[in-house]
Design a protein around this motif. Structure first.
Motif, PDB file in Angstrom:
ATOM      1  N   ILE A  62       0.818  -1.451  -0.011  1.00  0.00           N
ATOM      2  CA  ILE A  62      -0.107   0.101  -0.059  1.00  0.00           C
ATOM      3  C   ILE A  62       0.916   1.272   0.095  1.00  0.00           C
ATOM      4  O   ILE A  62       1.689   1.120   0.686  1.00  0.00           O
ATOM      5  N   GLU A  63       0.646   2.092  -0.985  1.00  0.00           N
ATOM      6  CA  GLU A  63       1.398   3.410  -1.166  1.00  0.00           C
ATOM      7  C   GLU A  63       0.685   4.447  -0.326  1.00  0.00           C
ATOM      8  O   GLU A  63      -0.665   4.882  -0.755  1.00  0.00           O
ATOM      9  N   CYS A  64       1.344   5.149   0.515  1.00  0.00           N
ATOM     10  CA  CYS A  64       0.939   6.251   1.383  1.00  0.00           C
ATOM     11  C   CYS A  64       0.213   7.353   0.346  1.00  0.00           C
ATOM     12  O   CYS A  64       1.501   7.755  -0.422  1.00  0.00           O
ATOM     13  N   PRO A  65      -0.532   8.015   0.463  1.00  0.00           N
ATOM     14  CA  PRO A  65      -1.180   9.052  -0.415  1.00  0.00           C
ATOM     15  C   PRO A  65      -0.260  10.295  -0.155  1.00  0.00           C
ATOM     16  O   PRO A  65      -0.636  11.227  -1.000  1.00  0.00           O
ATOM     17  N   ARG A  70       5.784   3.106   1.035  1.00  0.00           N
ATOM     18  CA  ARG A  70       4.942   1.715   0.734  1.00  0.00           C
ATOM     19  C   ARG A  70       5.252   0.684   1.811  1.00  0.00           C
ATOM     20  O   ARG A  70       6.327   0.705   2.469  1.00  0.00           O
ATOM     21  N   PHE A  71       4.174   0.255   2.525  1.00  0.00           N
ATOM     22  CA  PHE A  71       4.175  -0.880   3.265  1.00  0.00           C
ATOM     23  C   PHE A  71       3.760  -2.087   2.690  1.00  0.00           C
ATOM     24  O   PHE A  71       2.805  -2.039   1.827  1.00  0.00           O
ATOM     25  N   ASP A  72       4.284  -3.235   3.259  1.00  0.00           N
ATOM     26  CA  ASP A  72       3.872  -4.736   3.040  1.00  0.00           C
ATOM     27  C   ASP A  72       2.830  -4.877   3.721  1.00  0.00           C
ATOM     28  O   ASP A  72       2.612  -4.823   4.953  1.00  0.00           O
ATOM     29  N   VAL A  73       1.283  -5.093   3.016  1.00  0.00           N
ATOM     30  CA  VAL A  73       0.231  -5.273   3.694  1.00  0.00           C
ATOM     31  C   VAL A  73      -0.181  -6.450   4.441  1.00  0.00           C
ATOM     32  O   VAL A  73      -0.734  -6.559   5.386  1.00  0.00           O
ATOM     33  N   ARG A  74       0.774  -7.698   4.034  1.00  0.00           N
ATOM     34  CA  ARG A  74       0.875  -9.026   5.039  1.00  0.00           C
ATOM     35  C   ARG A  74       1.578  -8.851   6.086  1.00  0.00           C
ATOM     36  O   ARG A  74       1.000  -9.749   7.228  1.00  0.00           O
ATOM     37  N   GLY A  76       2.982  -5.593   7.342  1.00  0.00           N
ATOM     38  CA  GLY A  76       3.113  -4.244   7.956  1.00  0.00           C
ATOM     39  C   GLY A  76       4.686  -3.416   7.902  1.00  0.00           C
ATOM     40  O   GLY A  76       4.889  -2.386   8.331  1.00  0.00           O
ATOM     41  N   LYS A  77       5.552  -4.357   7.114  1.00  0.00           N
ATOM     42  CA  LYS A  77       7.105  -3.884   6.978  1.00  0.00           C
ATOM     43  C   LYS A  77       6.905  -2.520   6.105  1.00  0.00           C
ATOM     44  O   LYS A  77       6.441  -2.528   5.073  1.00  0.00           O
ATOM     45  N   ALA A  78       7.678  -1.475   6.483  1.00  0.00           N
ATOM     46  CA  ALA A  78       7.880  -0.523   5.678  1.00  0.00           C
ATOM     47  C   ALA A  78       8.895  -0.772   4.581  1.00  0.00           C
ATOM     48  O   ALA A  78       9.897  -1.310   4.867  1.00  0.00           O
ATOM     49  N   MET A  79       8.626  -0.659   3.275  1.00  0.00           N
ATOM     50  CA  MET A  79       9.371  -0.997   2.220  1.00  0.00           C
ATOM     51  C   MET A  79      10.399   0.089   1.604  1.00  0.00           C
ATOM     52  O   MET A  79      11.323  -0.479   0.689  1.00  0.00           O
ATOM     53  N   CYS A  80      10.026   1.287   1.800  1.00  0.00           N
ATOM     54  CA  CYS A  80      11.140   2.447   1.334  1.00  0.00           C
ATOM     55  C   CYS A  80      10.799   3.523   2.195  1.00  0.00           C
ATOM     56  O   CYS A  80       9.947   3.717   2.811  1.00  0.00           O
TER      57      CYS A  80
END
Length: 104
Positions: A62-65, A70-74, A76-80
């Motif tokens: 999910i990309e924050c607006p 972005r977070f992995d929705v499975r 909750g890990k912060a991806m970038c």
């Protein structure tokens, strides 16, 4: 740990390949429909205090607006960047056409 399953909404109300924000026992939760499964996280970004249900879901992230973190929705890990803190994810089960979230 005791599980605390709370009825969130009808499974049919979770859009496939998209996200919906719901109130679950007073907590703002994002529910994601992907590949026939449902995932749940907190709905507020840890970086910019934006609602993730207003973001864009793609490939399990999910990309924050606000700032496009972005977070992995499975998990909750912060991806970038600019994210530095994960979001909380929650177990989900579907029974009798209803989505239950364990907020324990």
């Amino acid at each position: 740990m005791t599980q605390n399953w709370i009825d969130a909404l009808a499974a049919d109300d979770v859009p496939q390949d998209d996200v919906i924000g719901v109130d679950v026992a007073g907590r703002d939760i994002a529910l994601y429909g992907m590949d026939g499964e449902v995932f749940a996280t907190d709905n507020i970004c840890t970086h910019g205090h934006a609602r993730l249900c207003d973001g864009f879901l793609e490939d399990g992230e999910i990309e924050c607006p606000l700032h496009q973190g972005r977070f992995d929705v499975r998990s909750g890990k912060a991806m970038c960047a600019p994210l530095t803190e994960d979001i909380r994810s929650y177990p989900v089960k579907i029974e009798n056409g209803r989505v239950f979230v364990d907020l324990g």
